[in-house]
Design a protein around this motif. Sequence first.
Motif, PDB file in Angstrom:
ATOM      1  N   ALA A  88       0.826  -1.206   0.000  1.00  0.00           N
ATOM      2  CA  ALA A  88       0.000   0.000   0.000  1.00  0.00           C
ATOM      3  C   ALA A  88       0.865   1.263   0.000  1.00  0.00           C
ATOM      4  CB  ALA A  88      -0.928  -0.006   1.210  1.00  0.00           C
ATOM      5  N   TYR A  89       1.944   1.242   0.762  1.00  0.00           N
ATOM      6  CA  TYR A  89       2.865   2.384   0.821  1.00  0.00           C
ATOM      7  C   TYR A  89       3.460   2.663  -0.564  1.00  0.00           C
ATOM      8  CZ  TYR A  89       6.976   5.136   2.198  1.00  0.00           C
ATOM      9  OH  TYR A  89       7.941   6.121   2.310  1.00  0.00           O
ATOM     10  N   LEU A  90       3.914   1.607  -1.238  1.00  0.00           N
ATOM     11  CA  LEU A  90       4.490   1.779  -2.569  1.00  0.00           C
ATOM     12  C   LEU A  90       3.444   2.265  -3.569  1.00  0.00           C
ATOM     13  CD1 LEU A  90       6.767  -1.388  -2.814  1.00  0.00           C
ATOM     14  CD2 LEU A  90       7.463   0.955  -2.324  1.00  0.00           C
ATOM     15  N   ALA A  91       2.238   1.706  -3.494  1.00  0.00           N
ATOM     16  CA  ALA A  91       1.170   2.143  -4.399  1.00  0.00           C
ATOM     17  C   ALA A  91       0.888   3.626  -4.212  1.00  0.00           C
ATOM     18  CB  ALA A  91      -0.092   1.320  -4.151  1.00  0.00           C
ATOM     19  N   ASN A  92       0.888   4.066  -2.963  1.00  0.00           N
ATOM     20  CA  ASN A  92       0.643   5.473  -2.666  1.00  0.00           C
ATOM     21  C   ASN A  92       1.767   6.355  -3.204  1.00  0.00           C
ATOM     22  OD1 ASN A  92       1.135   7.795  -0.373  1.00  0.00           O
ATOM     23  ND2 ASN A  92      -1.032   7.489  -0.797  1.00  0.00           N
ATOM     24  N   LYS A  93       3.004   5.962  -2.978  1.00  0.00           N
ATOM     25  CA  LYS A  93       4.158   6.751  -3.416  1.00  0.00           C
ATOM     26  C   LYS A  93       4.276   6.799  -4.938  1.00  0.00           C
ATOM     27  CE  LYS A  93       6.443   8.217   0.264  1.00  0.00           C
ATOM     28  NZ  LYS A  93       6.784   9.652   0.454  1.00  0.00           N
TER      29      LYS A  93
END
Length: 403
Positions: A88-93
């Motif tokens: 989720a963090y990577l998708a957001n970034k």
Amino acid sequence: MKHKGYFISIGGGKNQLPLLGAIQSKGAMSITVDINDKAPGFDLSQIKIIESSHEYRKVYSSISQIPLTEPIIGVGTRSYGKSCYTAAYLANKLKLPGTDPNVIRTFENKKTYLDILRSKGLSIPKSYEWKSKASFNKLLSEIEYPVVLKPVLGSGKKDIELFINRDKLKERIEKKYPEPNQYLLESYIEGSEVTVLGFVHNQKFQMISFTDKWSTSYAPFLEIAHSAPSLHLDFLAEIRIFIQNIVYHTGLNNTPFLAEFKITEQGDVFLLECAPEVGGEFLADYLVPAYYNYNYFESMYLLLTGNKPKPSEEVLTQSSKKVAIIFATPPNESATIENFHPFVAQENETLLFEENLKEIETKINIKQGNLCRPKVIGLQSNNNEPMDKFINQALERLGVEYK
């Protein structure tokens, strides 16, 4: 249609292989992250990042430094917990399809998300709160037994305990006091259990499978089998609406989703647990394709690259075939595995897969939760016998010897 670009796989272990295979089948390339430099998923990957899947900042930094000739088009994981947060963090970034990482973090703690859903009026087992050992002792006389005590960060039925009266619970807290921020104490709901797999696409829930779960009657409620067709299809529409409410109240978006419910004899439906993840138990790998004729991981890939997952039109279908994932469980609280024998399918049965989950001479204890189960099979049958008879007959033939 072939897709150009890189898909990030958070994890490269055995369980991640179906997703990596789907990525490959769509013509995309894989960037795989795993701390194990011999992870089997690396063989299906174009770029390997040897790093813990929990180290989301380090993973993002590593990806940012790779000179790519094609864009990154998606990110996903077959794992759970902190790996889901990393995805989720990577998708957001990287501005890819996914759920807000703060929403994913909410689901890491059972108490946190269940309290939120309970406050919104959803049907959740009653929970008991305490702040100290003294307040717990006071609570003992107020509790409606039986109750279940389980870790808020636990998984796979590990360390789940059932208490049928005040004395047993009092004995437990005097032996080992459960810290209030580490445990959840809630009413035990008697009834049948169902498991739902699906996807959340643009904040709308799409159900993929609706199956029954068969568990031991004693704690930690080891999962014995998962089967389709469900014996509780009358509740399918109600549970679909229930999950859509979960999506609405939590802000889930573009994610796999797993939920477990109890259905009482009175027809009441209670949510036990849910998570924005694929889940295990071989459901997505074997039961879903065998019973529903549905490629779960191909649709997961589509979802996480900004496309609509394929619909599962057969959730309501009462097929003549039966499909079950069936596990061996220890005959006693603890046992040692002496030998394994191959499973022999009978007439009108098809063995989908067979796997020994432990080694010979391994000592197992039910306190390990689902990790104590030594063997699993996937079985399809066209016989007309009732589901419980089908499962029980298969259990007798699993071929595990204990000593």
